[in-house]
Motif scaffolding. Structure first.
Motif, PDB file in Angstrom:
ATOM      1  N   ILE B  44      -6.069  -4.773   0.590  1.00  0.00           N
ATOM      2  CA  ILE B  44      -5.579  -4.544   1.959  1.00  0.00           C
ATOM      3  C   ILE B  44      -6.320  -5.468   2.925  1.00  0.00           C
ATOM      4  CG2 ILE B  44      -5.560  -2.852   3.847  1.00  0.00           C
ATOM      5  CD1 ILE B  44      -4.964  -0.704   1.655  1.00  0.00           C
ATOM      6  N   LYS B  45      -7.605  -5.625   2.697  1.00  0.00           N
ATOM      7  CA  LYS B  45      -8.404  -6.494   3.564  1.00  0.00           C
ATOM      8  C   LYS B  45      -7.913  -7.943   3.507  1.00  0.00           C
ATOM      9  CE  LYS B  45     -13.136  -6.992   4.956  1.00  0.00           C
ATOM     10  NZ  LYS B  45     -14.512  -6.654   4.808  1.00  0.00           N
ATOM     11  N   SER B  46      -7.530  -8.373   2.321  1.00  0.00           N
ATOM     12  CA  SER B  46      -7.049  -9.754   2.222  1.00  0.00           C
ATOM     13  C   SER B  46      -5.716  -9.911   2.962  1.00  0.00           C
ATOM     14  CB  SER B  46      -6.951 -10.202   0.764  1.00  0.00           C
ATOM     15  OG  SER B  46      -5.788  -9.697   0.166  1.00  0.00           O
ATOM     16  N   LEU B  47      -4.889  -8.873   2.968  1.00  0.00           N
ATOM     17  CA  LEU B  47      -3.634  -8.943   3.733  1.00  0.00           C
ATOM     18  C   LEU B  47      -3.918  -8.893   5.244  1.00  0.00           C
ATOM     19  CD1 LEU B  47      -1.467  -6.609   1.476  1.00  0.00           C
ATOM     20  CD2 LEU B  47      -1.159  -9.072   1.762  1.00  0.00           C
ATOM     21  N   GLN B  48      -4.922  -8.114   5.627  1.00  0.00           N
ATOM     22  CA  GLN B  48      -5.300  -8.065   7.051  1.00  0.00           C
ATOM     23  C   GLN B  48      -5.752  -9.437   7.535  1.00  0.00           C
ATOM     24  OE1 GLN B  48      -8.183  -4.934   6.597  1.00  0.00           O
ATOM     25  NE2 GLN B  48      -6.835  -3.372   7.481  1.00  0.00           N
ATOM     26  N   ALA B  49      -6.506 -10.119   6.665  1.00  0.00           N
ATOM     27  CA  ALA B  49      -6.994 -11.447   7.050  1.00  0.00           C
ATOM     28  C   ALA B  49      -5.838 -12.443   7.172  1.00  0.00           C
ATOM     29  CB  ALA B  49      -8.011 -11.946   6.021  1.00  0.00           C
ATOM     30  N   ARG B  65      -1.587   1.378   5.928  1.00  0.00           N
ATOM     31  CA  ARG B  65      -0.682   2.185   5.088  1.00  0.00           C
ATOM     32  C   ARG B  65       0.425   1.332   4.479  1.00  0.00           C
ATOM     33  NH1 ARG B  65       0.972   6.689   9.002  1.00  0.00           N
ATOM     34  NH2 ARG B  65       2.681   6.956   7.517  1.00  0.00           N
ATOM     35  N   CYS B  66       0.968   0.498   5.335  1.00  0.00           N
ATOM     36  CA  CYS B  66       2.011  -0.441   4.907  1.00  0.00           C
ATOM     37  C   CYS B  66       1.499  -1.366   3.796  1.00  0.00           C
ATOM     38  CB  CYS B  66       2.275  -1.318   6.123  1.00  0.00           C
ATOM     39  SG  CYS B  66       3.910  -1.609   6.540  1.00  0.00           S
ATOM     40  N   ALA B  67       0.329  -1.941   4.036  1.00  0.00           N
ATOM     41  CA  ALA B  67      -0.254  -2.882   3.077  1.00  0.00           C
ATOM     42  C   ALA B  67      -0.580  -2.158   1.777  1.00  0.00           C
ATOM     43  CB  ALA B  67      -1.513  -3.528   3.666  1.00  0.00           C
ATOM     44  N   GLY B  68      -1.025  -0.910   1.884  1.00  0.00           N
ATOM     45  CA  GLY B  68      -1.340  -0.126   0.687  1.00  0.00           C
ATOM     46  C   GLY B  68      -0.109   0.081  -0.184  1.00  0.00           C
ATOM     47  N   ILE B  69       1.021   0.327   0.452  1.00  0.00           N
ATOM     48  CA  ILE B  69       2.273   0.506  -0.307  1.00  0.00           C
ATOM     49  C   ILE B  69       2.672  -0.813  -0.960  1.00  0.00           C
ATOM     50  CG2 ILE B  69       4.734   1.064  -0.103  1.00  0.00           C
ATOM     51  CD1 ILE B  69       3.878   2.989   2.223  1.00  0.00           C
TER      52      ILE B  69
END
Lengths: 293, 260
Positions: B44-49, B65-69
């Motif tokens: 998730i952190k890599s998607l946030q970045a 939540r979105c990224a987790g799915i």
């Protein structure tokens, strides 16, 4: 098996037995802006498996001034499956380009069934897992054309199937493959505390003759569902006093070894990271002086 | 533990599917959650970045939540984490809970293309001195190579305006619903990714140049798309941002070609 090229045998910038830090893009400008007292830098090669751009530009400039170590996080050598041939080939290209003096990986797995879990997952220590790990290290050293180092992990669970200790596993691995070891003293501490064991006993059993590099890092202190201490290898702060004491003890026993400060979450300003590295350098110097006296 | 399943198969399955039992043979069982948390938090952190503007638009909690799915459905297939996230814009486009925010997926695509340009191949800019030596008669038939990081992204939404205010402004500027769509050119001539709005037929012009259409024909097509197309202005822009990395001249007399 072909003869392995020993450490730094290309004659170019072997890693000095002094402190280095993990290189992060946030610090490129600080490192390139002024001469640094540090002897070397370490990178995750996976972060440079791209065609071009500012990261390569900075790494090439840093490489022109300092020796580098590559610390792989993607080979998943503890997997049931063999190392990914494509990934090995891409790493080889990067190694040929930057000529790092060291290449290390982990006693762990991180891929299964074609999916990458991006974490260092544990394996049981048995004859079967050892034989498999040995063959994966052989294959990797062959593909990369050099000796690699294997690092002891931080563990949060252990396996009932294990029938040898981690130091025993690593010792046999080094003997059978000719690989070196990367001793992560924070990991040794985290694992020991998590399983209510004595970190000094772990380090006393560690096959230090094979150690070519040391890692130091900070960890997070939590507690588990039963209120017992649970240390997490978070790399998010300074090295704790207990780990510094263990480090000094190991340097006294082994002599000076290239020592890396890992701090890659909650990134500090450059001076704080440099300060940690200089603390390691100070211990290396004090123990050198003590040995001479 | 099913006897046919290996330790790693059951370990990995229990990480990806939180409803699965913790694998047998490990202790303490309660600590398995540390690995599950590490895997999800790291991905998730890599998607946030990679998608900070999308995160700002939907808020940290919803993004996580979105990224987790997404992580659960489409985990990485390569150990090279900088390659993870190419499918996230497409996931957002089909994600029911954000159907009322149709600009999110196009903005995510812009963020992904920014990342691609950032790590794409390096190239030298076009040799303008060599270009200046060409006889004028050959200009019409010139073709160009664009910088390998050059990418054009057209959207029915004002993606660049949204990206800019959410990237640079502490207090974001309001962008009215129904604002016109934007076409963006991304290019990284040196170390910095440039994002430029392309208007008045320049998008058509650059797209054709990129496909290898000769200069005069690309200009005519751009003119047809927009009467406001200005060839001199378009070329000046492309030279200024160093979006051109080479040219290919065809000698009008003998058909020999010359590449620079």
């Amino acid at each position: 098996m072909t003869a392995l090229r020993p450490l730094g045998a290309d004659g170019r910038n072997p890693i000095p037995a002094s402190a280095g830090v993990g290189l992060r893009p946030q610090h490129y400008a600080d490192i390139l802006g002024a001469p640094s007292p540090l002897g070397w830098f370490e990178v995750h090669p996976e972060n440079y498996l791209c065609a071009g751009g500012p990261q390569h530009d900075a790494l090439a400039q840093i490489r022109a001034q300092y020796p580098l170590s590559f610390h792989g996080v993607g080979l998943s050598l503890g997997s049931e499956a063999r190392p990914d041939a494509l990934h090995l080939a891409r790493l080889r290209v990067l190694i040929d380009r930057y000529q790092p003096a060291l290449f290390s990986e982990h006693l762990a797995w991180s891929s299964h069934g074609g999916k990458f879990l991006n974490d260092l997952l544990p394996l049981p220590y048995t004859q079967q897992t050892l034989d498999r790990f040995v063959s994966h290290v052989d294959e990797t050293q062959e593909a990369l054309g050099r000796q690699i180092l294997i690092e002891n992990p931080s563990l949060y669970v252990q396996f009932s199937a294990s029938d040898m200790t981690e130091p025993e596993f690593l010792n046999t691995l080094a003997q059978r493959t000719g690989c070196g070891l990367l001793l992560d003293i924070n990991n040794a501490y985290v694992t020991s505390i998590n399983f209510a064991r004595d970190p000094i006993a772990y380090l006393a059993a560690f096959p230090w003759q094979h150690v070519r590099e040391i890692h130091l890092a900070g960890h997070a202190t939590e507690s588990d569902a039963l209120g017992r201490p649970l240390l997490i290898d978070a790399h998010d702060g300074p090295v704790c006093d207990a780990v510094w004491a263990l480090y000094r003890r190991m340097v006294r026993q082994m002599g000076a070894v290239p020592t890396l400060i890992e701090w890659d979450q909650e990134m500090p300003v450059w001076d704080a990271l440099l300060g940690e590295a200089l603390s390691a350098d100070r211990i290396l110097q004090q123990e050198r002086d003590r040995a001479v006296a | 533990m099913p006897s046919r399943e290996t330790m790693q198969a059951s370990f990995a399955a229990a990480i990806w599917a939180p409803e699965r039992d913790v694998p047998a043979g490990i202790s303490p069982q309660r600590n398995f959650a540390v690995y599950r948390n590490n895997v999800y938090a790291g991905l998730i952190k890599s998607l946030q970045a990679r998608f900070p503007v999308v995160q700002r638009l939907v808020g940290d909690e919803f993004f996580a939540r979105c990224a987790g799915i997404f992580v659960e459905r489409q985990p990485p297939l390569s150990p090279v984490m900088m390659e993870y996230g190419a499918d996230f814009p497409g996931f957002l486009a089909a994600f029911e809970p954000i159907r009322h925010l149709p600009y999110l997926a196009p903005v995510a695509e812009l963020e992904w293309q920014y990342h691609v340009a950032q790590h794409g191949p390096d190239a030298q800019p076009l040799d303008t001195a060599a270009l200046a030596t060409l006889p004028l008669a050959e200009m019409d038939r010139l073709t160009f190579s664009l910088h390998p990081t050059c990418h054009i992204l057209a959207s029915p939404y004002p993606i660049l305006s949204i990206w800019r205010t959410n990237t640079f402004d502490t207090v974001t500027q309001e962008i009215a619903a129904g604002s016109p769509g934007e076409t963006v050119m991304l290019v990284r001539p040196h170390n910095v990714v440039l994002l430029l709005p392309l208007t008045d037929g320049i998008d058509v012009f650059v797209t054709h140049l990129q496909q290898g259409t000769a200069l005069a024909e690309a200009a005519a097509l751009a003119q047809a798309a927009s009467t406001r197309f200005d060839l001199a202005g378009a070329l000046a822009l492309l030279f200024r941002v160093q979006a051109l990395s080479g040219f290919h001249a065809i000698n009008a007399q003998n058909g020999n070609s010359d590449v620079s």
